[in-house]
Design a protein around this motif. Structure first.
Motif, short mmCIF file in Angstrom:
data_model
loop_
_atom_site.label_atom_id
_atom_site.label_comp_id
_atom_site.label_asym_id
_atom_site.label_seq_id
_atom_site.Cartn_x
_atom_site.Cartn_y
_atom_site.Cartn_z
N GLY A 196 45.75 45.19 48.77
CA GLY A 196 44.19 44.85 48.78
C GLY A 196 43.82 44.88 50.14
N SER B 60 39.98 45.32 52.39
CA SER B 60 38.80 44.37 52.52
C SER B 60 39.47 43.15 52.91
CB SER B 60 38.23 44.31 51.06
OG SER B 60 37.06 43.12 51.13
N ILE C 138 40.61 39.71 53.45
CA ILE C 138 41.90 38.96 54.07
C ILE C 138 42.91 39.91 54.19
CG2 ILE C 138 43.74 37.48 53.41
CD1 ILE C 138 41.52 35.47 51.91
N ASP D 246 45.33 50.09 48.72
CA ASP D 246 44.29 49.29 47.96
C ASP D 246 43.63 50.09 46.87
OD1 ASP D 246 42.01 46.99 49.09
OD2 ASP D 246 41.34 48.36 47.64
N LEU D 247 42.95 49.63 45.82
CA LEU D 247 42.49 50.49 44.77
C LEU D 247 41.29 51.43 45.40
CD1 LEU D 247 42.64 50.32 41.71
CD2 LEU D 247 41.06 48.33 41.80
N ALA E 281 46.10 52.85 45.56
CA ALA E 281 47.06 52.41 44.49
C ALA E 281 46.34 51.43 43.83
CB ALA E 281 48.37 52.13 44.97
N ASP E 282 46.59 51.21 42.48
CA ASP E 282 46.44 50.19 41.64
C ASP E 282 47.47 49.43 41.86
OD1 ASP E 282 46.18 48.08 39.65
OD2 ASP E 282 44.92 49.32 38.34
N CYS E 283 47.64 48.34 42.33
CA CYS E 283 48.88 47.48 42.62
C CYS E 283 49.37 46.71 41.53
CB CYS E 283 48.63 46.73 43.94
SG CYS E 283 48.26 47.55 45.53
N ASN F 256 48.84 40.47 48.31
CA ASN F 256 47.25 39.95 48.44
C ASN F 256 46.18 40.63 47.55
OD1 ASN F 256 44.83 38.97 50.46
ND2 ASN F 256 44.66 41.32 50.11
N TYR G 164 41.99 32.75 36.11
CA TYR G 164 42.56 33.03 37.85
C TYR G 164 43.42 31.69 38.21
CZ TYR G 164 41.72 33.26 42.73
OH TYR G 164 41.97 33.14 44.10
N LYS H 77 47.25 32.52 39.45
CA LYS H 77 48.00 32.06 40.89
C LYS H 77 48.99 30.92 40.73
CE LYS H 77 45.12 34.59 43.47
NZ LYS H 77 45.96 35.73 44.53
N ILE I 132 37.76 31.37 52.27
CA ILE I 132 37.63 32.32 53.31
C ILE I 132 36.52 33.14 53.26
CG2 ILE I 132 38.99 33.90 54.50
CD1 ILE I 132 40.20 31.19 54.52
N THR J 63 34.76 36.17 53.05
CA THR J 63 35.34 37.64 52.80
C THR J 63 34.19 38.44 51.75
OG1 THR J 63 36.41 37.03 50.85
CG2 THR J 63 37.74 37.13 52.96
N MET K 263 34.93 38.97 48.75
CA MET K 263 34.98 38.49 47.64
C MET K 263 34.09 37.01 47.40
SD MET K 263 38.32 36.62 45.75
CE MET K 263 39.44 38.25 45.22
P1 NAP Z 1 38.21 41.08 48.48
O1 NAP Z 1 37.52 40.81 49.89
O2 NAP Z 1 37.74 41.20 47.23
O3 NAP Z 1 39.51 41.81 48.83
C1 NAP Z 1 40.39 42.05 47.82
C2 NAP Z 1 40.88 43.73 47.73
O4 NAP Z 1 42.01 43.85 46.95
C3 NAP Z 1 39.59 44.55 47.67
O5 NAP Z 1 39.54 45.68 48.44
C4 NAP Z 1 40.02 44.77 45.98
O6 NAP Z 1 39.54 46.33 45.91
C5 NAP Z 1 41.48 45.03 46.28
N1 NAP Z 1 42.17 45.12 44.86
C6 NAP Z 1 41.62 44.57 43.70
N2 NAP Z 1 42.48 44.67 42.64
C7 NAP Z 1 43.34 45.57 43.05
C8 NAP Z 1 44.19 46.37 42.56
N3 NAP Z 1 44.68 46.29 41.28
N4 NAP Z 1 44.90 47.07 43.28
C9 NAP Z 1 44.83 47.27 44.57
N5 NAP Z 1 43.92 46.64 45.32
C10 NAP Z 1 43.14 45.80 44.61
O7 NAP Z 1 39.03 39.58 48.40
P2 NAP Z 1 39.48 38.40 49.41
O8 NAP Z 1 38.75 37.15 49.46
O9 NAP Z 1 39.98 38.84 50.84
O10 NAP Z 1 41.06 37.98 48.73
C11 NAP Z 1 42.37 38.31 48.94
C12 NAP Z 1 43.18 37.49 48.07
O11 NAP Z 1 43.00 36.02 48.51
C13 NAP Z 1 42.76 37.46 46.61
O12 NAP Z 1 44.43 37.46 45.82
C14 NAP Z 1 42.43 36.22 46.40
O13 NAP Z 1 42.47 35.84 45.16
C15 NAP Z 1 42.93 35.30 47.39
N6 NAP Z 1 41.99 34.20 47.79
C16 NAP Z 1 40.68 34.18 48.43
C17 NAP Z 1 40.00 33.19 48.50
C18 NAP Z 1 38.61 33.21 49.62
O14 NAP Z 1 38.24 32.29 49.64
N7 NAP Z 1 38.25 34.45 50.15
C19 NAP Z 1 40.54 32.01 48.11
C20 NAP Z 1 41.54 31.91 47.33
C21 NAP Z 1 42.34 32.95 47.17
P3 NAP Z 1 38.04 46.21 45.13
O15 NAP Z 1 37.12 45.89 46.13
O16 NAP Z 1 37.87 47.78 44.86
O17 NAP Z 1 37.97 45.45 43.77
#
Ligand code: NAP
Length: 248
Positions: A12, A15, A17, A36-37, A61-63, A89, A154, A158, A187, A189, A191
């Motif tokens: 992942g 994008s 984190i 990344d997907l 890749a789909d992880c 991640n 979710y 986790k 954080i 991002t 997401m």
């Molecule tokens: P993000 O901006 O959505 O980045 C996640 C990345 O993972 C995206 O590029 C997404 O691609 C990719 N992805 C999703 N499913 C995938 C798969 N099956 N195979 C490969 N890549 C995949 O999210 P983020 O906020 O950086 O979050 C990163 C991690 O931190 C996640 O596990 C999230 O649950 C965790 N987290 C984040 C927060 C926060 O505050 N941001 C809080 C708690 C936990 P697409 O965009 O194409 O879907």
């Protein structure tokens, strides 16, 4: 540089984190598999890294799909050699009232957030064991400490990843491979911005009155990936601005 000569994989990493972790690891000398997907997003991360003088490879890749993980690992090994650092991640974080979570959605969240990290770990663990050195860092969630409204699927995924981290830390404690977790809390991002939460308003309720950054997450991961963290396994570094101070 602390990670010179190491090959790292960040899932992942197109994008948020994951991108910040990939950039930080590359800055510390690692060659980074940016999985990344979204292939275009992975390529953008690689460009950021290579423009800054680092080494990285984009892999689409789909992880959560075993065959795609295996192909991604093979491409990464062919480019940079055996993988010794893995950051699980990639994740999705839908909001769904509990009674509306059907079986398909439940399975999708568990597959991407829990089975995916398991499959990625299983793919790369043998080479870490063979080397007698490895780092697996799981990005969990502060929601395992607090719960999260309309995120029963979710938080369960986790929480499962938290359990897996501790179980593997114990099983492989004597191997030179460590397993730790970094639960992010709020954080900034893509997401977070796509969630129903009003980021600016919610930030005012936080002890530090601001969201965290991907770079702050990456700093914790860089420590856990380093030789300095060799006696740290099964542990949690919460990057949440003082939001929750309990264990887990
Ligand atoms: P993000 O901006 O959505 O980045 C996640 C990345 O993972 C995206 O590029 C997404 O691609 C990719 N992805 C999703 N499913 C995938 C798969 N099956 N195979 C490969 N890549 C995949 O999210 P983020 O906020 O950086 O979050 C990163 C991690 O931190 C996640 O596990 C999230 O649950 C965790 N987290 C984040 C927060 C926060 O505050 N941001 C809080 C708690 C936990 P697409 O965009 O194409 O879907």
């Amino acid at each position: 540089m602390p990670l010179s000569g190491k090959t790292a994989v960040v899932t992942g990493a197109g994008s948020g984190i994951g991108r910040a972790i990939a950039e930080r690891f590359a800055k510390e000398g690692a060659a980074v598999g940016v999985w990344d997907l979204n292939g275009d997003a992975a390529e953008e991360t690689v460009k950021l890294i290579t423009d800054a003088g680092g080494k990285a490879l984009a892999v689409t890749a789909d992880c959560s799909v075993e065959a795609e993980i295996k192909a991604a690992a093979d491409k990464t090994r062919a480019a940079f050699g055996p993988i010794s650092i893995l950051v699980n991640n990639a994740g999705i974080a839908p909001f769904t009232p509990y009674l509306d979570i059907d079986e398909e959605l439940w399975d999708r969240v568990i597959r991407i957030n829990l089975k995916g990290p398991h499959l990625c770990t299983r793919e790369v663990l043998p080479e870490m064991l063979e080397a007698g050195w490895g780092r697996v860092i799981n990005i969990t969630s502060s929601s395992t400490q607090s719960g999260s409204f309309a995120q029963g699927h979710y938080v369960s995924s986790k929480g499962g990843l938290l359990g897996m981290t501790k179980a593997l830390a114990l099983e492989f404690a004597a191997s030179g491979v460590t397993f730790n977790m970094v639960p992010p809390g709020f954080i900034d991002t893509p997401m977070l911005r796509a969630s129903p939460v009003d980021v600016e308003a919610y930030s005012q309720t936080l002890p530090m009155k601001r969201p965290g950054t991907g770079q702050e997450m990456a700093a914790a991961c860089a420590y856990l990936a380093s030789d300095d963290a060799g006696y740290v396994t099964g542990q949690t570094i919460s990057v949440n601005g003082g939001r929750y101070m309990g264990s887990a």
